[in-house]
Design a protein around this motif. Sequence first.
Motif, short mmCIF file in Angstrom:
data_model
loop_
_atom_site.label_atom_id
_atom_site.label_comp_id
_atom_site.label_asym_id
_atom_site.label_seq_id
_atom_site.Cartn_x
_atom_site.Cartn_y
_atom_site.Cartn_z
N LYS A 155 22.11 14.28 -19.76
CA LYS A 155 23.34 13.55 -19.48
C LYS A 155 24.56 14.46 -19.55
CE LYS A 155 21.70 8.99 -20.95
NZ LYS A 155 21.92 7.83 -21.86
N GLN A 156 24.55 15.40 -20.50
CA GLN A 156 25.66 16.35 -20.60
C GLN A 156 25.75 17.23 -19.36
OE1 GLN A 156 25.14 18.53 -24.25
NE2 GLN A 156 25.53 16.75 -25.56
N MET A 157 24.60 17.57 -18.80
CA MET A 157 24.61 18.37 -17.59
C MET A 157 25.18 17.58 -16.42
SD MET A 157 24.10 21.34 -16.38
CE MET A 157 23.56 21.87 -18.01
N TYR A 158 24.89 16.28 -16.38
CA TYR A 158 25.49 15.43 -15.35
C TYR A 158 27.01 15.41 -15.50
CZ TYR A 158 26.72 11.31 -12.60
OH TYR A 158 27.28 10.47 -11.68
N LEU B 215 19.51 14.21 -12.32
CA LEU B 215 20.47 14.13 -13.42
C LEU B 215 20.93 12.68 -13.60
CD1 LEU B 215 22.68 17.30 -12.77
CD2 LEU B 215 20.82 17.02 -14.43
N PRO B 216 20.83 12.12 -14.83
CA PRO B 216 21.20 10.72 -15.06
C PRO B 216 22.67 10.59 -15.48
CG PRO B 216 20.05 11.57 -16.97
CD PRO B 216 20.15 12.72 -15.99
N ASP B 217 23.34 9.57 -14.97
CA ASP B 217 24.71 9.31 -15.38
C ASP B 217 24.72 8.52 -16.69
OD1 ASP B 217 24.07 6.72 -14.73
OD2 ASP B 217 25.18 6.71 -12.84
N THR B 218 25.87 8.05 -17.11
CA THR B 218 25.99 7.34 -18.39
C THR B 218 25.24 6.02 -18.38
OG1 THR B 218 28.09 6.42 -17.60
CG2 THR B 218 28.19 8.42 -18.96
N LYS B 219 24.91 5.52 -17.18
CA LYS B 219 24.16 4.26 -17.06
C LYS B 219 22.68 4.51 -16.80
CE LYS B 219 28.22 1.86 -15.20
NZ LYS B 219 28.78 1.11 -14.04
N ASN B 220 22.26 5.77 -16.99
CA ASN B 220 20.86 6.17 -16.79
C ASN B 220 20.39 6.02 -15.35
OD1 ASN B 220 20.12 7.13 -19.35
ND2 ASN B 220 19.77 5.06 -20.10
N LYS B 221 21.31 6.08 -14.40
CA LYS B 221 20.96 6.06 -12.99
C LYS B 221 21.14 7.47 -12.44
CE LYS B 221 21.46 3.11 -8.93
NZ LYS B 221 22.16 1.95 -8.34
N THR B 222 20.08 7.99 -11.83
CA THR B 222 20.14 9.37 -11.36
C THR B 222 20.89 9.47 -10.03
OG1 THR B 222 18.06 9.24 -10.11
CG2 THR B 222 17.91 9.84 -12.45
N LEU B 223 21.34 10.67 -9.74
CA LEU B 223 22.05 10.90 -8.48
C LEU B 223 21.15 10.60 -7.29
CD1 LEU B 223 24.84 12.00 -7.48
CD2 LEU B 223 23.70 14.22 -7.18
N GLY B 224 19.85 10.92 -7.44
CA GLY B 224 18.90 10.68 -6.36
C GLY B 224 18.64 9.21 -6.11
N GLU B 225 18.88 8.35 -7.10
CA GLU B 225 18.73 6.92 -6.91
C GLU B 225 19.91 6.33 -6.15
OE1 GLU B 225 16.17 5.28 -10.67
OE2 GLU B 225 18.19 6.04 -11.11
N GLY C 245 30.50 14.85 -13.47
CA GLY C 245 31.50 14.04 -14.14
C GLY C 245 32.88 14.10 -13.50
N PRO C 246 33.38 15.31 -13.14
CA PRO C 246 34.70 15.39 -12.50
C PRO C 246 34.77 14.67 -11.16
CG PRO C 246 34.01 17.53 -13.34
CD PRO C 246 32.82 16.63 -13.43
N LEU C 247 33.60 14.38 -10.55
CA LEU C 247 33.57 13.76 -9.23
C LEU C 247 33.22 12.28 -9.30
CD1 LEU C 247 31.46 16.56 -7.52
CD2 LEU C 247 33.93 16.31 -7.40
N ASN C 248 33.14 11.72 -10.50
CA ASN C 248 32.66 10.34 -10.68
C ASN C 248 33.40 9.33 -9.81
OD1 ASN C 248 30.36 9.89 -12.18
ND2 ASN C 248 31.41 10.03 -14.15
N GLU C 249 34.72 9.36 -9.87
CA GLU C 249 35.50 8.38 -9.09
C GLU C 249 35.30 8.56 -7.60
OE1 GLU C 249 39.57 8.28 -10.21
OE2 GLU C 249 39.17 7.85 -12.33
N LEU C 250 35.23 9.80 -7.15
CA LEU C 250 35.02 10.06 -5.73
C LEU C 250 33.63 9.61 -5.30
CD1 LEU C 250 36.66 13.59 -5.58
CD2 LEU C 250 37.53 11.54 -4.47
N LEU C 251 32.62 9.85 -6.14
CA LEU C 251 31.25 9.43 -5.81
C LEU C 251 31.13 7.91 -5.80
CD1 LEU C 251 29.14 12.05 -7.83
CD2 LEU C 251 29.52 11.97 -5.37
#
Length: 394
Positions: free
Chosen positions: A137-140, A176-186, A145-151
Motif C-alpha cells: 500500500k505504501q508503494m501505491y 498495487l492496492p489502494d487504500t480501499k484494497n482495489k488494485t490499479l489493474g482492477e 498517491g499524487p495522481l489519486n484525484e486525476l485517476l
Amino acid sequence: EQSAWNNSEDQSLPSAMPSLEKLYNIVDATSGSVLYYSLVKTGLLVWMLKAKQGLVYFHATNGAVSEAVHKQICQFLLLLKNRSLLYETEARNIPKRLKKPMSDKLYKSPWTSHLSCKNSKATCGLPEDGMETELWKQMYLLLLGPLNELLDDVQEGSDILIVPDQYLIQIPFANLPDTKNKTLGERFWVTLAPSLFAVEVVANLTEDFKQKIESRLPLDVKSGAVPTMTMLQHMGGSQQELNGLQKVGLMDSVSHLVHCTSTNTLVASSPYVILPFKQVFGKSRSLVVGSPHFPSALSLWGRVWKPWGPLIGAQKEVIKVAEYLQTEAIMGEQATKKRVLSELPQLTVVHIATYGSWEEGVLLFTPHPPPAAGELVDERSYLLTIPEILELKL
C-alpha cells in the motif's frame, strides 16, 4: 549486416534528445493516459500526459526525503525478489558490458539516474511478515498517491500506459492496492512500456498488420450475409454454448463487425456477453524457443563468459507453452539464432525463454555454425540484437 550489428563502440552513450512535439504526437496517438516515472538522485519524478492535452500534471518528491524514497523502493523490490512466487525464477541475465570512462568534458545532467538497489542486500532489510501488505500500500501511495484525484476522473476500464525507468520497471503497477484494497489493474487496463518510442513502433506495426488481416476476411462475413449461428460455429464455439445463447435471446446482440486475432481467428462481439471462440494455433503460426545449448565459452563484450548451466526452468516453461500453442518446443542445439531469424517473419506468436539483457537489448541462442572443440564462440553467431529484429519484415 554491419548496420544491424555494431559493438565497436559503447552504445550506452545517450543519443539526441527527442523534441517535445514528437513526444506529444506519440501521446496523441494513444487512447488513454500516460504515466512516466523517473528515478533520480533527488527522488522520484512523475509526469501524467493525456492525448490532445499534453502534460496535465507533474510531481517531484521532496529532495529532503530522497534517501527514504530510494530505500522504500529498494525494500519493496527486495521483498518481491525474496518472497513473491511471481519472481521466483532462475538467473537468465548475462554479464554487463564494461562501460568506457566518460570524458569530464561531456555534459552531465543534474537528473542523472540513481541506481539505488545496486547493493540492496547490504542497505535494505526485509520487512517483518505483518508488514508486507502495508508495504504494498505504501508503494501505491508513493507511485500513484499524487495522481489519486486525476485517476478518479479517468473512466474505469480505460487504458493506462506506464513508462517507468531504472528499477521501477520491475514493479507490478497493476497489482498495487489502494487504500480501499482495489488494485490499479482492477480499475484500468494497465500496460508497461520501456519508452514512448517503443509504443509508437508497436502501434505502427499493429495497424499495418490489422489492415492486412482485415483484407483477408471473407466478403460474406464482412457483408453480414452469413447467419449468426454459422459465424459463431466458425469461431469455434461449442454447440451447447451457442444453444444457450439462443435460448436466452442473445443472438440478436451479436455484431457482424468481426475482426481477426493475430493468428487469423475470426472473433465477433456482443455488448452483453463474451462470445466463445477457439484461438487458432499451430506450428505454422507460433514459435516457442528457449534453453539454448552452449558447447564452449563465449566471447561477450570483449571478455570470456561461460553460461552457468542449462536453463532447467526455461525448459519446463517452453514445453508447457508449446503444449498450449499446439506446437513443439525448440530447445538445446536446435534453438539457434539462425533458425529464429529465418522463422520470425512468418510467425504471429513467439515465446522465448533464454539468457538476455534488457539493458543491452539482446537475447542469446545456440551458436550457428557450431564452434570447433575448445573454440571461443563469436558474438555474432549467438547474440540477437534489436537492430537485427527491426530489419526483419514482421
